[in-house]
Structures are given as C-alpha cells and as structure tokens.
Design an enzyme around this catalytic site. Structure first.
Site, PDB file in Angstrom:
ATOM      1  N   GLY A 229      -1.115  27.656  53.638  1.00 30.29           N
ATOM      2  CA  GLY A 229       0.625  28.383  52.825  1.00 30.29           C
ATOM      3  C   GLY A 229      -0.361  28.452  51.958  1.00 30.29           C
ATOM      4  O   GLY A 229      -0.507  26.934  51.575  1.00 30.29           O
TER       5      GLY A 229
ATOM      6  N   GLY B 201      -1.543  13.835  51.064  1.00 33.57           N
ATOM      7  CA  GLY B 201      -2.680  13.553  50.587  1.00 33.57           C
ATOM      8  C   GLY B 201      -3.061  14.210  49.199  1.00 33.57           C
ATOM      9  O   GLY B 201      -1.784  14.426  48.407  1.00 33.57           O
TER      10      GLY B 201
ATOM     11  N   SER C 112      -1.709  17.769  48.530  1.00 32.27           N
ATOM     12  CA  SER C 112      -0.672  18.209  48.756  1.00 32.27           C
ATOM     13  C   SER C 112       0.493  17.188  47.940  1.00 32.27           C
ATOM     14  O   SER C 112       1.781  17.664  47.060  1.00 32.27           O
ATOM     15  CB  SER C 112       0.631  17.187  49.854  1.00 32.27           C
ATOM     16  OG  SER C 112      -0.171  17.721  50.842  1.00 32.27           O
TER      17      SER C 112
ATOM     18  N   ASP D 131      -9.148   9.781  54.682  1.00 28.33           N
ATOM     19  CA  ASP D 131     -10.729  10.149  53.540  1.00 28.33           C
ATOM     20  C   ASP D 131     -10.745   9.031  52.765  1.00 28.33           C
ATOM     21  O   ASP D 131     -11.545   9.057  52.125  1.00 28.33           O
ATOM     22  CB  ASP D 131     -10.596  11.717  53.037  1.00 28.33           C
ATOM     23  CG  ASP D 131     -10.698  13.149  54.467  1.00 28.33           C
ATOM     24  OD1 ASP D 131     -11.156  12.560  54.976  1.00 28.33           O
ATOM     25  OD2 ASP D 131      -9.770  13.866  53.918  1.00 28.33           O
TER      26      ASP D 131
ATOM     27  N   ARG E  11      -7.460  11.300  63.764  1.00 26.87           N
ATOM     28  CA  ARG E  11      -6.047  11.528  62.941  1.00 26.87           C
ATOM     29  C   ARG E  11      -4.847  10.945  64.265  1.00 26.87           C
ATOM     30  O   ARG E  11      -4.458  11.124  63.712  1.00 26.87           O
ATOM     31  CB  ARG E  11      -5.678  12.904  62.810  1.00 26.87           C
ATOM     32  CG  ARG E  11      -6.778  13.464  61.593  1.00 26.87           C
ATOM     33  CD  ARG E  11      -6.133  14.058  60.015  1.00 26.87           C
ATOM     34  NE  ARG E  11      -5.465  14.548  60.763  1.00 26.87           N
ATOM     35  CZ  ARG E  11      -5.713  16.476  60.109  1.00 26.87           C
ATOM     36  NH1 ARG E  11      -6.627  16.440  59.872  1.00 26.87           N
ATOM     37  NH2 ARG E  11      -4.842  17.684  60.544  1.00 26.87           N
TER      38      ARG E  11
END
Length: 360
Positions: free
Chosen positions: A82, A108, A111, A134, A272
């Site tokens: 989004g 991350g 964000s 990551d 994850r």
C-alpha cells in the site's frame, strides 16, 4: 512535552522477536514510568483507521505479557503493502485523535523511512527499532529476527544434506534476503553448505560445475548442498527463463553435466516464522528497553542500533540516507567460508557495493 500516552507498531514483513520487543516496551514504559501504552494495529493502517489495542495493566497484565517473550509473529499485526504516504493527512490526524505523545516503530529500512517522513510531518516524538531477517538496515550490526532466521536456514540445509547424501544428489535451497546475502552466507556456513551464491559475488557456471565434479571425483563426495540468495545474479550462460533462481540453476547444472542430479527447495516464508532464539529475545528486549529510555530522555528521530556489543542510538536520518548494508566480499565470514573450501564465486570480479556500516 513529557510522555504520558505511548504508541507502538510493527511494520513491514514479520519476523521472530517482534513480540519480545513489545513485551519489553510494555514492562518498562508502563511498569517503571507509568505511561499508558497502546499497540497500533496493522502498522500505519491502525493510525488511518484509529485501531489501537490497550497494553496497559488494566487491559493486558503481566501474566499476558510474559508469553510474548518467546512467541513468533506480532500480536499487533503488520502490513508491507500500500501507498502509506498517499494517506499522510489522515494518518497524522489519526495519531492526534488517539492522543499519542510518542511512538515507537519496529520495522525494516523501508518502513523506518516512511515512518520518519510521517514523524517529521506530524512533529511526532519517534524512535525506530530495526527488524528484518535480511539484516541489511544501515548502521546496525544486527536486526531483530536475523539470528532466528539463520537458525531456520541452517537447520533446513542440514536436513537437505542428509537426504542429498542418501540419493547422491545436489540439493539447492533458495534463501530470502532481497538484494543482500547475509542470511544465505551465515545460514549457509552454519548449515554446512558446499556452495553459497550471493548477490554481492558473481560466479561462473563452468567453475561451479567443475567444483561439484571435484567434490565427486577427488573427494568422493557424491552429493552437495547449495544455498542461493534470492537476489543472486545468474551469469549469462544460465537461462533466465520461468521458475525460481534455484530452478534456473538446476536446469543449467544438469544441462552442463547430465551426470549431476540436482533438485531445488524454496525455503520461502518459513524463514520469517517460528519462535525467536535466545539471542533474538535478548536483542529485542534490550532494544525495547533502550527505546523507552530515549523517549524518557526527550529524544526523537533516532533508531536503536547494535554496535560493538551494545545498544546505541543513531540518527534515523543517517540510517535512511545510507544504502542497505550488503555483504562485504572480503569480510571475516566470507574469508572463513572461502578458507573452508566453500564455493562462493569470484570475489575479485566486482568491487564491494555496500554501505559504510559496521562489518557483519
């Protein structure tokens, strides 16, 4: 202005350790400072839709908080899709309507960059905490979730190794990491991979096949395990057709040497998931505690970072201006892998493209 009502949110892809951060923030902010704590549901969507979860003692007691230390995922929910900034005005209004004095965002690099823009536009008191499997957030040696993902990858590679040995096969595991190879590198070393292919180090197909043939003919090793990071760049001789990177590599290897039997496994979102390992729980707890301390001291626009064995604060602006941290082809983990005979490609072909972050 003193903090009385604090918000916390998790943004981007989930990873193990997020709940441990929330627990630490709640224990410290509510228990020691007496602040009111609210969890924002589904990242900035919670601000947009005015959705918040009370995490204060009257609504969420110690007995409810403690299991969060070891649980995977995030009780607040998260999104990684989004156009958040397209709804900036409504998100800023939501922050005000919820009556927040400060916000802690766990995310991350993408964000945190978005949250920084919102915080500057709304003049929020804001602290960021890095999380990603990551491990590519600038200016921190470790991000929450990375250690658990290493464990998951290593265990998967060990399992693939045992079945590879049973059938004299080459087993290829495709590992997450976007454009960075930290997870494939460290998970590959810990999981006993024979080959580790990374975005940062080019390789040649003929050299790879020659290495696999040497394992078989010189060392009597009739199987091999390959870890390939999802952002790896195949050489021109590998057909860039349909299928995953691992599937393309299988086709190239078997076309080059039909005597080699190769299969691929895409590890996917299992990397994850799961409960956080002890080192992730420790990192998450320390960062959550430190974030509350920085807010109490009046700080804003900072990110908690792990440097030199401790949590420090760094300017969030500097983090966002840096390129993501890539694997240095001449770092100690790469030197170790090469020294143990793991095939990595040719480290001399491309200069390091990483940021000036601490060595991983």
């Amino acid at each position: 202005m003193a903090v009385r009502k604090l918000g916390v949110l998790t943004s981007g892809g989930d990873c193990p350790g997020l709940n441990a951060v929330i627990r630490a923030i709640a224990r410290h902010a509510v228990g020691n400072y007496g602040w009111e704590l609210w969890g924002i549901a589904y990242a900035t969507q919670g601000l947009l839709k005015r959705q918040a979860i009370a995490l204060s003692p009257h609504h969420f007691d110690r007995q409810s908080l403690d299991p969060l230390l070891c649980s995977g995922g995030t009780i607040l929910g998260s999104i990684n899709r989004g156009d958040t900034l397209a709804h900036q005005a409504e998100i800023l209004a939501g922050y005000q309507e919820l009556g927040l004095d400060a916000l802690i965002g766990i995310g991350g690099d993408g964000s945190l960059a978005i949250l920084r823009q919102l915080a500057e536009a709304g003049r929020w008191q804001f602290i960021g905490i890095p999380k990603t499997i990551d491990n590519d957030v600038a200016l921190t040696e470790r991000a929450i979730g990375f250690d658990t993902a290493i464990h998951t990858v290593a265990e998967a590679l060990l399992s693939l190794g045992s079945t590879a040995a049973s059938h004299d096969r080459i087993m290829i595991a495709e590992v997450m990491g976007r454009q960075s190879g930290h997870l494939a590198l460290q998970g590959g070393i810990a999981g006993g991979a024979d080959v580790i292919l990374l975005p940062e180090i080019p390789y040649r197909l003929l050299e790879l096949c020659h290495y696999l043939q040497q394992l078989r003919d010189r060392w009597q090793r009739r199987y091999a395990v390959i870890a390939i990071a999802e952002g790896t760049h195949h050489p021109p001789e590998v057909t860039q057709g349909p299928g995953s990177l691992g599937e393309q590599l299988v086709q190239a290897i078997t076309a080059q040497d039909p005597t080699l039997d190769a299969r691929v496994t895409v590890l996917g979102h299992v990397q994850r998931g799961g409960n956080p390992v002890a080192s992730d729980r420790l990192l998450a707890t320390q960062m959550g505690y430190a974030a509350v301390e920085r807010l109490a001291a009046g700080a804003s626009g900072e990110m908690m970072a792990w440097q030199g064995g401790r949590v420090v604060s760094v300017p969030l602006e500097a983090v966002c201006l840096q390129s993501p941290t890539l694997v240095d082809p001449h770092s100690p983990p790469v030197d170790t892998a090469a020294g143990l005979g793991i095939f990595l490609g040719d480290r001399s072909l491309t200069p390091w493209r990483g940021s000036a972050c601490p060595t991983h």
